[in-house]
Write an enzyme that holds these catalytic residues in place. Structure first.
Site, mmCIF file in Angstrom:
data_model
loop_
_atom_site.group_PDB
_atom_site.id
_atom_site.type_symbol
_atom_site.label_atom_id
_atom_site.label_comp_id
_atom_site.label_asym_id
_atom_site.label_seq_id
_atom_site.Cartn_x
_atom_site.Cartn_y
_atom_site.Cartn_z
ATOM 1 N N ASN A 217 41.792 54.464 43.060
ATOM 2 C CA ASN A 217 42.123 53.921 44.380
ATOM 3 C C ASN A 217 43.245 54.746 45.004
ATOM 4 O O ASN A 217 43.707 55.723 44.405
ATOM 5 C CB ASN A 217 42.500 52.438 44.267
ATOM 6 C CG ASN A 217 43.698 52.249 43.362
ATOM 7 O OD1 ASN A 217 44.793 52.717 43.644
ATOM 8 N ND2 ASN A 217 43.487 51.575 42.231
ATOM 9 N N ASP A 286 39.922 46.961 39.022
ATOM 10 C CA ASP A 286 39.347 45.704 38.535
ATOM 11 C C ASP A 286 38.170 45.944 37.596
ATOM 12 O O ASP A 286 37.841 45.095 36.775
ATOM 13 C CB ASP A 286 38.896 44.838 39.719
ATOM 14 C CG ASP A 286 40.110 44.249 40.446
ATOM 15 O OD1 ASP A 286 41.069 43.862 39.765
ATOM 16 O OD2 ASP A 286 40.097 44.215 41.699
ATOM 17 N N LYS A 296 29.513 66.155 31.094
ATOM 18 C CA LYS A 296 29.380 66.072 32.558
ATOM 19 C C LYS A 296 27.959 65.629 32.940
ATOM 20 O O LYS A 296 26.988 66.245 32.485
ATOM 21 C CB LYS A 296 29.696 67.442 33.173
ATOM 22 C CG LYS A 296 29.637 67.421 34.676
ATOM 23 C CD LYS A 296 29.979 68.764 35.279
ATOM 24 C CE LYS A 296 29.687 68.729 36.759
ATOM 25 N NZ LYS A 296 29.722 70.046 37.364
ATOM 26 N N PHE A 332 52.076 41.808 42.715
ATOM 27 C CA PHE A 332 51.870 42.269 44.088
ATOM 28 C C PHE A 332 50.486 41.797 44.525
ATOM 29 O O PHE A 332 49.622 41.558 43.683
ATOM 30 C CB PHE A 332 51.913 43.799 44.161
ATOM 31 C CG PHE A 332 53.283 44.370 44.361
ATOM 32 C CD1 PHE A 332 54.224 44.307 43.356
ATOM 33 C CD2 PHE A 332 53.636 44.981 45.560
ATOM 34 C CE1 PHE A 332 55.498 44.833 43.522
ATOM 35 C CE2 PHE A 332 54.896 45.519 45.744
ATOM 36 C CZ PHE A 332 55.834 45.445 44.731
ATOM 37 N N LYS A 346 47.013 34.049 44.060
ATOM 38 C CA LYS A 346 47.336 34.933 42.926
ATOM 39 C C LYS A 346 48.628 34.501 42.241
ATOM 40 O O LYS A 346 48.758 34.577 41.018
ATOM 41 C CB LYS A 346 47.466 36.386 43.407
ATOM 42 C CG LYS A 346 46.113 37.001 43.700
ATOM 43 C CD LYS A 346 46.181 38.412 44.248
ATOM 44 C CE LYS A 346 44.768 38.855 44.630
ATOM 45 N NZ LYS A 346 44.727 40.129 45.329
ATOM 46 N N LYS A 350 48.029 33.618 38.363
ATOM 47 C CA LYS A 350 48.562 34.579 37.380
ATOM 48 C C LYS A 350 49.881 34.098 36.785
ATOM 49 O O LYS A 350 50.540 34.826 36.058
ATOM 50 C CB LYS A 350 48.711 35.947 38.039
ATOM 51 C CG LYS A 350 47.379 36.444 38.611
ATOM 52 C CD LYS A 350 47.371 37.906 38.944
ATOM 53 C CE LYS A 350 46.045 38.308 39.586
ATOM 54 N NZ LYS A 350 45.651 39.681 39.334
#
Ligand code: PMT
Length: 408
Positions: A217, A286, A296, A332, A346, A350
């Protein structure tokens, strides 16, 4: 909360074509709560109207050392006294030379000589004047005296030449001023996290597809590195567990490099028992590829599709929350919509103590930028929205919220 509330800033404007841009800086500082006192050279008043600066800041503009009025003492001494920052924008070759030589023959140079606060300048002039050894030597002298000098940009100059000498973009100057103001006004040597063991995660994780490809990301690591930097400066013993980034590990911080979410989980769990605070700024993937290839993957025939089977990664923060003893947990939430609802969800799911929400749909917040705009939700019901600021300052806001809860 205005980020520069109670800050006194002297904005010194010298006479270059870029002087009109000082009005934007004055307006931005004022909007953010600062008291901005402008002092102009005679030449500067040719390029920007003192009335504009006065209207934007609400304070009289000083052009003459010998003005008097009710409550006025010695003007340049009063201007310099108690200032949190003095910024010369723009700084011409002439004003740089005068300041380097310690000359005080007008209101601006006298104020500079009387100032004891942090000093900043943004030089702007013709390329040859900037590159002239006299100017370069003067700038070197000023750097040696602690001035923060922002190099001019390259570009097309007012004289038609192309080269270095252009005043940087107002937004870039504002960012520098903000860093300086926040550093200057942070309580020096604040050690409110001394003796605390703080684990910070940062950056992305990379989930291999084959030896040359991965899923990841846009996290740059800047937010987590800023938290680690400030936590260490505030006295904590810091361990930074980081996914792959282009950043240098901060000084005074123990550093563990990982790649995948599973590696990050292992590194965090190995240290968790000994931690007082864990701050999970990393953007953990995730999902991971179920069966990464050990060679490869080649395109085969004219097959236009390829399917990757993904497995859910362990949720590290949730696991920490469930095993929580003495640890104070900060998560976060990077969201593009329904920020509050998802962040609160969250926080509860959490078992975190604080949840820092950032709206990553904004261009100036979240992933891979130097600024962030955060809202902190607390399990104790607290909720605080902070202004858009640098990631270092956002890190301080987060650590303030942590310190206020663990140091009681
Ligand atoms: O790195 P920068 O470019 O500076 O960008 C900063 C940032 C946007 C990455 C950062 O401010 C941020 O928001 N980080 C969390 C991003 C994220 O993954 O949010 P999330 O909503 O998916 O996860 C919620 C929390 O659970 C996070 O604390 C995350 O670290 C944690 N998590 C998520 C998934 C997982 N498998 N394990 C986790 O521990």
């Amino acid at each position: 909360m205005e980020k520069f509330a109670n800050k006194k800033i002297v904005l010194a404007v010298s006479g270059g074509i870029a002087a009109y841009k000082a009005a934007d800086v004055a307006s931005w500082l004022t909007k953010n709560g600062a008291q901005v006192h402008c002092v102009l050279t005679k030449a500067a008043a040719e390029f920007v109207s003192p009335l504009v600066l006065q209207s934007l800041t609400g304070y009289p503009v000083v052009q003459d050392e010998f003005v008097t009025g009710p409550g006025w003492g010695i003007v340049h001494i009063e201007l310099a006294a108690g200032a949190d920052l003095l910024a010369v924008i723009p700084a011409t070759a002439n004003i740089i030379a005068k300041i380097a030589a310690g000359i005080a023959d007008d209101a601006l140079t006298s104020t500079v000589l009387a100032a004891t606060c942090p000093l900043f300048m943004a030089p702007a002039m013709n390329t040859h004047m900037y590159e002239n050894p006299a100017t370069q030597q003067n700038l070197q002298i000023l750097r040696g005296r602690g001035w923060q000098i922002m190099p001019p940009d390259n570009g097309r100059l007012a004289c038609g030449a192309v080269g270095q000498g252009k005043l940087p973009a107002v937004e870039a100057i504002e960012l520098e001023l903000e860093q300086l103001l926040l550093a200057a006004t942070a309580e020096p040597g604040r050690r409110d996290l001394a003796g605390k063991r703080v684990l910070v995660t940062a950056g992305p994780t990379t989930e291999p597809i084959d030896p040359v490809r991965y899923i990841s990301n846009r996290s740059s690591g800047k937010m987590g590195y800023a938290v680690a930097t400030r936590a260490a400066e505030r006295g904590a013993e810091v361990l930074l567990v980081s996914g792959p980034t282009a950043l240098q590990p901060p000084d005074g911080v123990r550093f563990v490099q990982v790649e995948s979410a599973c590696q990050m989980r292992e590194a965090v769990l190995a240290e968790y028992a000994a931690c007082d605070v864990v701050i999970m700024a990393a953007a953990v993937a995730d999902y991971r590829v179920a069966e990464p290839a050990d060679h490869k993957i080649k395109k085969t025939g004219d097959n236009q599709e390829m399917t990757l089977r993904l497995l859910r990664n362990p949720d590290i923060l949730q696991e920490l929350g469930e095993a929580k003893q003495q640890q104070f947990l900060v998560g976060f939430a990077a969201e593009t919509h329904n920020l509050e609802e998802y962040a609160k969800g969250k926080l509860a799911a959490k078992h975190a103590d604080l949840l820092v929400a950032n709206d990553v749909s904004r261009a100036d917040a979240g992933f891979d930028v130097d600024t962030n705009q955060i809202i902190i939700f607390a399990a104790d019901g607290g909720r605080q929205t902070y202004p858009l600021t640098t990631k270092l300052a956002a890190a301080d806001y987060i650590l303030d919220a942590v310190a206020a809860r663990i140091n009681i």
